[in-house]
Write an enzyme that holds these catalytic residues in place. Sequence first.
Site, mmCIF file in Angstrom:
data_model
loop_
_atom_site.group_PDB
_atom_site.id
_atom_site.type_symbol
_atom_site.label_atom_id
_atom_site.label_comp_id
_atom_site.label_asym_id
_atom_site.label_seq_id
_atom_site.Cartn_x
_atom_site.Cartn_y
_atom_site.Cartn_z
ATOM 1 N N SER A 1 -33.943 -14.284 -0.815
ATOM 2 C CA SER A 1 -35.403 -14.416 -0.658
ATOM 3 C C SER A 1 -36.020 -14.090 -2.015
ATOM 4 O O SER A 1 -36.295 -12.940 -2.323
ATOM 5 C CB SER A 1 -35.917 -13.449 0.404
ATOM 6 O OG SER A 1 -35.211 -13.610 1.603
ATOM 7 N N LYS B 1 -40.361 -18.546 3.074
ATOM 8 C CA LYS B 1 -39.647 -17.332 3.503
ATOM 9 C C LYS B 1 -40.519 -16.082 3.329
ATOM 10 O O LYS B 1 -40.576 -15.222 4.211
ATOM 11 C CB LYS B 1 -38.351 -17.191 2.689
ATOM 12 C CG LYS B 1 -37.598 -15.903 2.883
ATOM 13 C CD LYS B 1 -37.072 -15.730 4.296
ATOM 14 C CE LYS B 1 -36.447 -14.340 4.463
ATOM 15 N NZ LYS B 1 -36.082 -14.067 5.850
ATOM 16 N N LYS C 1 -40.287 -6.144 -0.891
ATOM 17 C CA LYS C 1 -40.238 -7.185 -1.929
ATOM 18 C C LYS C 1 -40.799 -8.504 -1.403
ATOM 19 O O LYS C 1 -41.578 -9.181 -2.076
ATOM 20 C CB LYS C 1 -38.768 -7.373 -2.367
ATOM 21 C CG LYS C 1 -38.523 -8.599 -3.198
ATOM 22 C CD LYS C 1 -37.163 -9.234 -2.938
ATOM 23 C CE LYS C 1 -36.821 -9.471 -1.513
ATOM 24 N NZ LYS C 1 -35.658 -10.283 -1.240
HETATM 25 P P1 NAD Z 1 -27.560 -6.428 0.082
HETATM 26 O O1 NAD Z 1 -28.224 -5.435 -0.804
HETATM 27 O O2 NAD Z 1 -26.811 -5.967 1.285
HETATM 28 O O3 NAD Z 1 -26.528 -7.329 -0.787
HETATM 29 C C1 NAD Z 1 -26.777 -7.757 -2.085
HETATM 30 C C2 NAD Z 1 -25.432 -7.870 -2.803
HETATM 31 O O4 NAD Z 1 -25.670 -8.389 -4.118
HETATM 32 C C3 NAD Z 1 -24.725 -6.523 -3.000
HETATM 33 O O5 NAD Z 1 -23.378 -6.625 -2.561
HETATM 34 C C4 NAD Z 1 -24.821 -6.254 -4.499
HETATM 35 O O6 NAD Z 1 -23.712 -5.538 -5.010
HETATM 36 C C5 NAD Z 1 -24.863 -7.681 -5.031
HETATM 37 N N1 NAD Z 1 -25.484 -7.781 -6.356
HETATM 38 C C6 NAD Z 1 -26.709 -7.325 -6.731
HETATM 39 N N2 NAD Z 1 -26.947 -7.654 -8.020
HETATM 40 C C7 NAD Z 1 -25.854 -8.334 -8.457
HETATM 41 C C8 NAD Z 1 -25.496 -8.928 -9.679
HETATM 42 N N3 NAD Z 1 -26.321 -8.871 -10.754
HETATM 43 N N4 NAD Z 1 -24.297 -9.544 -9.779
HETATM 44 C C9 NAD Z 1 -23.454 -9.595 -8.713
HETATM 45 N N5 NAD Z 1 -23.726 -9.029 -7.515
HETATM 46 C C10 NAD Z 1 -24.918 -8.417 -7.394
HETATM 47 O O7 NAD Z 1 -28.702 -7.479 0.480
HETATM 48 P P2 NAD Z 1 -28.756 -8.430 1.767
HETATM 49 O O8 NAD Z 1 -29.356 -7.673 2.903
HETATM 50 O O9 NAD Z 1 -27.455 -9.128 1.918
HETATM 51 O O10 NAD Z 1 -29.865 -9.486 1.265
HETATM 52 C C11 NAD Z 1 -29.583 -10.483 0.300
HETATM 53 C C12 NAD Z 1 -30.805 -11.396 0.208
HETATM 54 O O11 NAD Z 1 -31.039 -12.000 1.495
HETATM 55 C C13 NAD Z 1 -32.113 -10.680 -0.148
HETATM 56 O O12 NAD Z 1 -32.910 -11.511 -0.944
HETATM 57 C C14 NAD Z 1 -32.766 -10.448 1.205
HETATM 58 O O13 NAD Z 1 -34.181 -10.295 1.098
HETATM 59 C C15 NAD Z 1 -32.357 -11.686 1.949
HETATM 60 N N6 NAD Z 1 -32.269 -11.591 3.414
HETATM 61 C C16 NAD Z 1 -31.720 -10.489 4.018
HETATM 62 C C17 NAD Z 1 -31.651 -10.441 5.404
HETATM 63 C C18 NAD Z 1 -31.043 -9.258 6.131
HETATM 64 O O14 NAD Z 1 -31.196 -9.177 7.363
HETATM 65 N N7 NAD Z 1 -30.346 -8.343 5.463
HETATM 66 C C19 NAD Z 1 -32.126 -11.517 6.175
HETATM 67 C C20 NAD Z 1 -32.652 -12.638 5.527
HETATM 68 C C21 NAD Z 1 -32.722 -12.653 4.146
#
Ligand code: NAD
Length: 303
Positions: free
Chosen positions: A107, A182, A251
């Site tokens: 997102s 989104k 965010k």
């Molecule tokens: P999260 O924090 O669980 O996972 C993010 C991952 O990215 C982590 O494993 C982290 O180590 C990795 N990461 C961060 N920076 C990095 C980099 N520079 N290089 C390599 N790896 C890196 O987040 P999430 O909950 O999986 O969410 C991911 C995205 O999806 C976000 O934008 C969030 O807003 C969106 N989203 C989340 C949900 C939810 O229910 N969790 C639902 C819809 C959308």
Amino acid sequence: MTDQPIRTVAFIGLGKMGRPMAANLAKAGFSLRVMDRSAEAVRGFLAVSSASAFETPREAAAGSQALITMLPTGRDVREVLLGRGPDDPAAARKGLRPGSLVIDMSSSAPLLTRDTGQHLATGGIAMLDAPVSGGVPRARDGTLAIMVGGEWSAIERARPVLAALGSKIFVIGPLGSGHAMKALNNYVSAAGLVAAAEALLIGQRFGLDPAIMTDVLNASTGRNNSTENKLKQHILSGAFASGFSVDLMTKDLSTAVELAKDLGVPMPLAEPCAHLWQAASAQLGPGVDHTEIYRFLEHLKES
Ligand code: NAD
């Protein structure tokens, strides 16, 4: 862009969402090249799915026809794709061939996405934004709602990949449209959760049973995704484990408010709502589940 079907996918970001999504791509038969800056996230993924793991975005990107990012913010996506500076050897774009496709499923902020897409286009790399809704349970089931922005030909090429991840694919418009949609979806969701949580707190002070209140809301016009899927499951149960953190929700609200500001659209509800989430996020801390907004509201002092 080449017409060859996509077989090899690089997947960067194996967090709460990325891990089950990448697992579904492996199950669907795509050859996966994964990368996450957390070694633990990579180990956890390889324990349950088959993939090749790499240390840098560039190495993961090399040899892939499509690269998916599932990272916290658009800034993280930009850093992974374009690098920390123009000569960063770890940048994914250094590993991608012309004709390949980048799909940002995080997102992210729509205008930043457009700018990132323009940089990639100079190297002959197409970009789509394809953020998702449905949370961890639907990421696991492969039934996410996916909102896609970008060129039609790139969207058609990406369809088999997206079909392995979601059951509803909405084509929204040009690059950045999916991210705008989104952020606006999550504003509506965040406002709905706050309204439902406030109602429970007021009702309880009056002596109403919060479980009965939830049943009534769900049978009445106050029903929303939070009343159906969060109040009993994560708030009244005390679990607070939806898998979506308060900082990521905050965010998304900031993205929605910035978009409204850029466009000059008044937002009498979105702005105070975003401020409330910012205050909650600052107090609760990063990584805390977003349903804990209820605890934050519970402890607000009467003014
Ligand atoms: P999260 O924090 O669980 O996972 C993010 C991952 O990215 C982590 O494993 C982290 O180590 C990795 N990461 C961060 N920076 C990095 C980099 N520079 N290089 C390599 N790896 C890196 O987040 P999430 O909950 O999986 O969410 C991911 C995205 O999806 C976000 O934008 C969030 O807003 C969106 N989203 C989340 C949900 C939810 O229910 N969790 C639902 C819809 C959308």
